[in-house]
Design a protein around this motif. Structure first.
Motif, short mmCIF file in Angstrom:
data_model
loop_
_atom_site.label_atom_id
_atom_site.label_comp_id
_atom_site.label_asym_id
_atom_site.label_seq_id
_atom_site.Cartn_x
_atom_site.Cartn_y
_atom_site.Cartn_z
N ASN A 1 6.77 -20.89 6.41
CA ASN A 1 6.80 -20.90 7.89
C ASN A 1 5.68 -20.15 8.47
OD1 ASN A 1 9.15 -22.45 8.10
ND2 ASN A 1 10.39 -20.68 7.65
N HIS B 1 9.39 -1.84 8.92
CA HIS B 1 9.61 -2.96 9.83
C HIS B 1 9.19 -2.60 11.26
CE1 HIS B 1 11.28 -6.52 11.59
NE2 HIS B 1 12.27 -5.88 12.17
N ILE C 1 5.14 -2.26 11.19
CA ILE C 1 4.36 -3.47 10.89
C ILE C 1 4.75 -4.51 11.94
CG2 ILE C 1 3.82 -5.27 9.21
CD1 ILE C 1 4.65 -3.23 7.02
N PHE D 1 9.83 -17.88 3.82
CA PHE D 1 8.96 -17.04 4.64
C PHE D 1 7.52 -17.54 4.55
CE2 PHE D 1 6.17 -13.35 5.16
CZ PHE D 1 6.58 -12.90 6.41
N LYS E 1 -1.80 -5.94 9.30
CA LYS E 1 -1.81 -6.88 10.43
C LYS E 1 -1.24 -8.25 10.05
CE LYS E 1 -4.17 -3.87 12.86
NZ LYS E 1 -3.42 -2.80 13.40
N ASN E 2 -1.11 -8.50 8.78
CA ASN E 2 -0.63 -9.81 8.32
C ASN E 2 0.88 -9.93 8.49
OD1 ASN E 2 -3.24 -10.00 7.54
ND2 ASN E 2 -2.84 -10.24 5.38
N LYS E 3 1.32 -11.17 8.57
CA LYS E 3 2.74 -11.46 8.56
C LYS E 3 3.31 -10.89 7.27
CE LYS E 3 5.67 -15.53 8.70
NZ LYS E 3 5.68 -16.99 8.71
N THR E 4 4.39 -10.10 7.38
CA THR E 4 4.90 -9.36 6.23
C THR E 4 6.41 -9.52 6.08
OG1 THR E 4 3.16 -7.71 6.58
CG2 THR E 4 5.03 -7.06 5.20
N LEU E 5 6.84 -9.81 4.87
CA LEU E 5 8.26 -9.88 4.56
C LEU E 5 8.64 -8.62 3.79
CD1 LEU E 5 10.96 -11.40 4.45
CD2 LEU E 5 10.15 -12.49 2.34
N ASN F 1 4.08 -7.66 12.79
CA ASN F 1 4.46 -9.03 12.48
C ASN F 1 5.27 -9.07 11.18
OD1 ASN F 1 4.65 -11.77 12.81
ND2 ASN F 1 2.58 -12.20 12.15
N SER F 2 6.39 -8.33 11.16
CA SER F 2 7.17 -8.25 9.93
C SER F 2 8.59 -8.76 10.13
CB SER F 2 7.23 -6.81 9.42
OG SER F 2 7.97 -5.99 10.30
N LYS F 3 9.18 -9.14 9.01
CA LYS F 3 10.59 -9.54 8.97
C LYS F 3 11.25 -8.69 7.89
CE LYS F 3 13.71 -13.36 8.13
NZ LYS F 3 13.85 -14.79 7.83
#
Length: 67
Positions: free
Chosen positions: A67, A32, A35, A64, A9-13, A37-39
């Motif tokens: 931000n 991608h 997930i 990343f 669930k976390n922001k993921t690069l 909230n991924s970039k």
């Protein structure tokens, strides 16, 4: 690991080398997509060791996280 990916669930690069023969780039696209909230950053000329082959990986990670 596919059964666990939906739990992220976390922001993921996600950083991938397009020439990776060990874990194919299609896996990066899959991650991608799954997930929320991924970039995804793909380096066209890099392999499995993208972090050693591309000079700006650290900068991308720092940006990343900032931000």
């Amino acid at each position: 690991l596919r059964k666990y990916i939906k739990e992220i669930k976390n922001k993921t690069l996600i950083i991938w080398g397009k020439q990776d023969k060990d874990t194919l780039v299609k896996d990066g696209y899959y991650m991608h997509k799954k997930i929320i909230n991924s970039k995804l950053i793909i380096y066209n000329k890099a392999s499995h060791f993208v972090y050693l082959e591309e000079k700006d990986v650290e900068k991308k990670i720092r940006n990343f996280l900032a931000n």
